[in-house]
Design a protein around this motif. Structure first.
Motif, PDB file in Angstrom:
ATOM      1  N   THR A 180      62.833-151.097 -72.503  1.00 32.41           N
ATOM      2  CA  THR A 180      62.987-149.644 -72.426  1.00 32.41           C
ATOM      3  C   THR A 180      62.647-149.085 -71.049  1.00 32.41           C
ATOM      4  OG1 THR A 180      60.734-149.361 -73.280  1.00 32.41           O
ATOM      5  CG2 THR A 180      62.541-149.366 -74.885  1.00 32.41           C
ATOM      6  N   MET A 181      62.235-149.931 -70.130  1.00 31.17           N
ATOM      7  CA  MET A 181      61.939-149.468 -68.774  1.00 31.17           C
ATOM      8  C   MET A 181      62.102-150.611 -67.793  1.00 31.17           C
ATOM      9  SD  MET A 181      57.761-149.122 -68.942  1.00 31.17           S
ATOM     10  CE  MET A 181      57.733-148.599 -67.224  1.00 31.17           C
ATOM     11  N   MET A 182      62.374-150.247 -66.532  1.00 26.96           N
ATOM     12  CA  MET A 182      62.513-151.244 -65.468  1.00 26.96           C
ATOM     13  C   MET A 182      61.127-151.704 -65.022  1.00 26.96           C
ATOM     14  SD  MET A 182      65.864-151.464 -64.926  1.00 26.96           S
ATOM     15  CE  MET A 182      66.177-152.025 -63.248  1.00 26.96           C
ATOM     16  N   PRO A 183      60.967-152.996 -64.688  1.00 26.83           N
ATOM     17  CA  PRO A 183      59.639-153.476 -64.246  1.00 26.83           C
ATOM     18  C   PRO A 183      59.238-152.901 -62.895  1.00 26.83           C
ATOM     19  CG  PRO A 183      61.291-155.194 -63.981  1.00 26.83           C
ATOM     20  CD  PRO A 183      61.955-154.081 -64.729  1.00 26.83           C
ATOM     21  N   PHE A 184      60.211-152.623 -62.049  1.00 26.59           N
ATOM     22  CA  PHE A 184      59.962-152.007 -60.743  1.00 26.59           C
ATOM     23  C   PHE A 184      61.021-150.943 -60.520  1.00 26.59           C
ATOM     24  CE2 PHE A 184      58.541-156.409 -60.472  1.00 26.59           C
ATOM     25  CZ  PHE A 184      57.211-156.253 -60.080  1.00 26.59           C
ATOM     26  N   SER A 185      60.761-150.040 -59.616  1.00 33.17           N
ATOM     27  CA  SER A 185      61.716-148.973 -59.296  1.00 33.17           C
ATOM     28  C   SER A 185      62.358-149.247 -57.941  1.00 33.17           C
ATOM     29  CB  SER A 185      61.014-147.612 -59.270  1.00 33.17           C
ATOM     30  OG  SER A 185      59.985-147.596 -58.293  1.00 33.17           O
ATOM     31  N   SER A 186      63.613-148.843 -57.810  1.00 34.46           N
ATOM     32  CA  SER A 186      64.284-148.930 -56.516  1.00 34.46           C
ATOM     33  C   SER A 186      63.725-147.871 -55.575  1.00 34.46           C
ATOM     34  CB  SER A 186      65.797-148.746 -56.683  1.00 34.46           C
ATOM     35  OG  SER A 186      66.345-149.745 -57.512  1.00 34.46           O
ATOM     36  N   SER A 187      63.756-148.173 -54.284  1.00 34.66           N
ATOM     37  CA  SER A 187      63.178-147.241 -53.320  1.00 34.66           C
ATOM     38  C   SER A 187      63.809-147.468 -51.957  1.00 34.66           C
ATOM     39  CB  SER A 187      61.662-147.412 -53.233  1.00 34.66           C
ATOM     40  OG  SER A 187      61.077-146.478 -52.360  1.00 34.66           O
ATOM     41  N   THR A 188      63.734-146.455 -51.114  1.00 30.36           N
ATOM     42  CA  THR A 188      64.227-146.540 -49.740  1.00 30.36           C
ATOM     43  C   THR A 188      63.124-146.113 -48.784  1.00 30.36           C
ATOM     44  OG1 THR A 188      65.137-144.293 -49.858  1.00 30.36           O
ATOM     45  CG2 THR A 188      66.612-146.124 -50.391  1.00 30.36           C
ATOM     46  N   PHE A 189      63.140-146.702 -47.602  1.00 29.27           N
ATOM     47  CA  PHE A 189      62.153-146.393 -46.569  1.00 29.27           C
ATOM     48  C   PHE A 189      62.914-146.144 -45.267  1.00 29.27           C
ATOM     49  CE2 PHE A 189      60.567-149.416 -49.642  1.00 29.27           C
ATOM     50  CZ  PHE A 189      59.345-148.890 -50.045  1.00 29.27           C
ATOM     51  N   ASP A 190      62.624-145.018 -44.633  1.00 29.37           N
ATOM     52  CA  ASP A 190      63.277-144.656 -43.382  1.00 29.37           C
ATOM     53  C   ASP A 190      62.246-144.502 -42.277  1.00 29.37           C
ATOM     54  OD1 ASP A 190      66.114-144.362 -44.149  1.00 29.37           O
ATOM     55  OD2 ASP A 190      65.336-142.790 -45.455  1.00 29.37           O
ATOM     56  N   SER A 191      62.634-144.929 -41.093  1.00 25.57           N
ATOM     57  CA  SER A 191      61.755-144.811 -39.939  1.00 25.57           C
ATOM     58  C   SER A 191      61.679-143.352 -39.511  1.00 25.57           C
ATOM     59  CB  SER A 191      62.283-145.674 -38.789  1.00 25.57           C
ATOM     60  OG  SER A 191      61.487-145.498 -37.647  1.00 25.57           O
ATOM     61  N   GLY A 192      60.464-142.887 -39.206  1.00 26.59           N
ATOM     62  CA  GLY A 192      60.290-141.505 -38.777  1.00 26.59           C
ATOM     63  C   GLY A 192      60.768-141.276 -37.353  1.00 26.59           C
ATOM     64  N   VAL A 193      60.618-142.265 -36.491  1.00 25.86           N
ATOM     65  CA  VAL A 193      61.028-142.136 -35.083  1.00 25.86           C
ATOM     66  C   VAL A 193      61.995-143.271 -34.763  1.00 25.86           C
ATOM     67  CG1 VAL A 193      60.269-142.068 -32.693  1.00 25.86           C
ATOM     68  CG2 VAL A 193      58.817-141.098 -34.480  1.00 25.86           C
ATOM     69  N   THR A 194      63.259-142.922 -34.519  1.00 22.04           N
ATOM     70  CA  THR A 194      64.293-143.902 -34.187  1.00 22.04           C
ATOM     71  C   THR A 194      65.068-143.389 -32.986  1.00 22.04           C
ATOM     72  OG1 THR A 194      64.497-144.485 -36.522  1.00 22.04           O
ATOM     73  CG2 THR A 194      66.254-145.201 -35.062  1.00 22.04           C
ATOM     74  N   GLN A 195      65.320-144.282 -32.052  1.00 25.30           N
ATOM     75  CA  GLN A 195      65.976-143.872 -30.819  1.00 25.30           C
ATOM     76  C   GLN A 195      67.133-144.806 -30.472  1.00 25.30           C
ATOM     77  OE1 GLN A 195      62.433-143.753 -28.164  1.00 25.30           O
ATOM     78  NE2 GLN A 195      62.993-141.588 -27.840  1.00 25.30           N
ATOM     79  N   VAL A 196      68.122-144.225 -29.768  1.00 26.34           N
ATOM     80  CA  VAL A 196      69.182-144.986 -29.107  1.00 26.34           C
ATOM     81  C   VAL A 196      69.117-144.597 -27.640  1.00 26.34           C
ATOM     82  CG1 VAL A 196      71.653-145.424 -28.948  1.00 26.34           C
ATOM     83  CG2 VAL A 196      70.611-145.007 -31.173  1.00 26.34           C
ATOM     84  N   GLY A 197      68.550-145.463 -26.846  1.00 27.26           N
ATOM     85  CA  GLY A 197      68.298-145.112 -25.449  1.00 27.26           C
ATOM     86  C   GLY A 197      67.258-144.003 -25.379  1.00 27.26           C
ATOM     87  N   ASP A 198      67.593-142.880 -24.718  1.00 25.42           N
ATOM     88  CA  ASP A 198      66.699-141.736 -24.629  1.00 25.42           C
ATOM     89  C   ASP A 198      66.962-140.692 -25.705  1.00 25.42           C
ATOM     90  OD1 ASP A 198      65.456-142.814 -22.405  1.00 25.42           O
ATOM     91  OD2 ASP A 198      66.863-141.871 -21.004  1.00 25.42           O
ATOM     92  N   PHE A 199      67.869-140.988 -26.619  1.00 28.56           N
ATOM     93  CA  PHE A 199      68.219-140.028 -27.666  1.00 28.56           C
ATOM     94  C   PHE A 199      67.453-140.367 -28.944  1.00 28.56           C
ATOM     95  CE2 PHE A 199      71.729-139.867 -24.744  1.00 28.56           C
ATOM     96  CZ  PHE A 199      72.108-138.526 -24.723  1.00 28.56           C
ATOM     97  N   SER A 200      66.859-139.344 -29.550  1.00 29.51           N
ATOM     98  CA  SER A 200      66.152-139.495 -30.822  1.00 29.51           C
ATOM     99  C   SER A 200      67.080-139.109 -31.962  1.00 29.51           C
ATOM    100  CB  SER A 200      64.900-138.610 -30.856  1.00 29.51           C
ATOM    101  OG  SER A 200      63.992-138.996 -29.833  1.00 29.51           O
TER     102      SER A 200
END
Length: 217
Positions: A180-200
């Motif tokens: 009646t329930m999943m043993p674990f839950s799906s989840s996503t994690f995103d980086s707070g600070v991500t850059q491409v060169g000098d662009f955030s």
């Protein structure tokens, strides 16, 4: 109108992982008379005519939206500013549509503490699947002594599913029970600070990017 039905089963291995089996329900129905068939045909014809009339404005609306979308894409492509990798940000480009390619860089790793996963990435996704019983249904009809014999077969097999399958609505729910329930839950994690060169990059930019998934068991 129909009369008594019966249940017949076939197949084994339902109590073992990965097994499959099926159950067939048989019922008999009287053949409809001439006027009943004519009435059903007339109702179907009227309903089809109403659908045809209603589909014309919907078709024109969808075609108009498709043309508008194509014009918007062409306008965006013509005004897009291509940046070379390594170009610094300029205030004059604020609010403009720009395009550039490069490697994503993060300062801190993404951590899934529940499974002990730590990786330097912009996006980490935990997708949970569970082996569960699933039910499929097939029906066939044929004439039998002046009546219509209907055989409905309910087949059961085990599949890996990311959603919870409710087994209490199965035709044979006693032999095919799911948790009646999943043993674990799906989840996503995103980086707070991500850059491409000098662009955030913002979290919204990362959410719309088609990431290549690197799977691990």
């Amino acid at each position: 109108m129909h009369r008594s039905s019966a249940m017949t089963g076939s197949g084994g291995g339902w109590s073992h992982g990965g097994g499959s089996d099926s159950v067939t329900r048989v019922s008999y129905h009287r053949k409809p008379g001439f006027f009943e068939r004519a009435g059903n045909t007339l109702c179907g014809a009227v309903f089809g005519a109403v659908l045809l009339v209603a589909a014309v404005p919907v078709l024109f609306f969808n075609e108009g939206r498709a043309v508008q979308t194509a014009q918007s894409l062409d306008e965006g492509l013509s005004s897009c500013l291509r940046l070379r990798h390594g170009n610094p940000p300029f205030d004059s480009n604020n609010g403009r549509l720009v395009h550039m390619t490069g490697d994503l860089a993060t300062k801190h790793p993404l951590v899934d503490a529940q499974f002990g996963v730590s990786i330097y990435a912009a996006h980490l996704e935990r997708r949970v699947e569970m082996l569960q019983w699933t039910e499929s249904q097939s029906t066939r009809e044929y004439e039998d002594n002046g009546e219509t014999r209907r055989e409905t077969t309910y087949s059961y097999s085990r599949e890996w599913r990311s959603d919870l399958v409710r087994s209490d609505s199965f035709q044979e729910s006693l032999r095919h029970r799911n948790p009646t329930m999943m043993p674990f839950s799906s989840s996503t994690f995103d980086s707070g600070v991500t850059q491409v060169g000098d662009f955030s990059l913002s979290v919204c930019s990362l959410a719309t990017r088609p990431f290549e998934r690197e799977k691990s068991p």
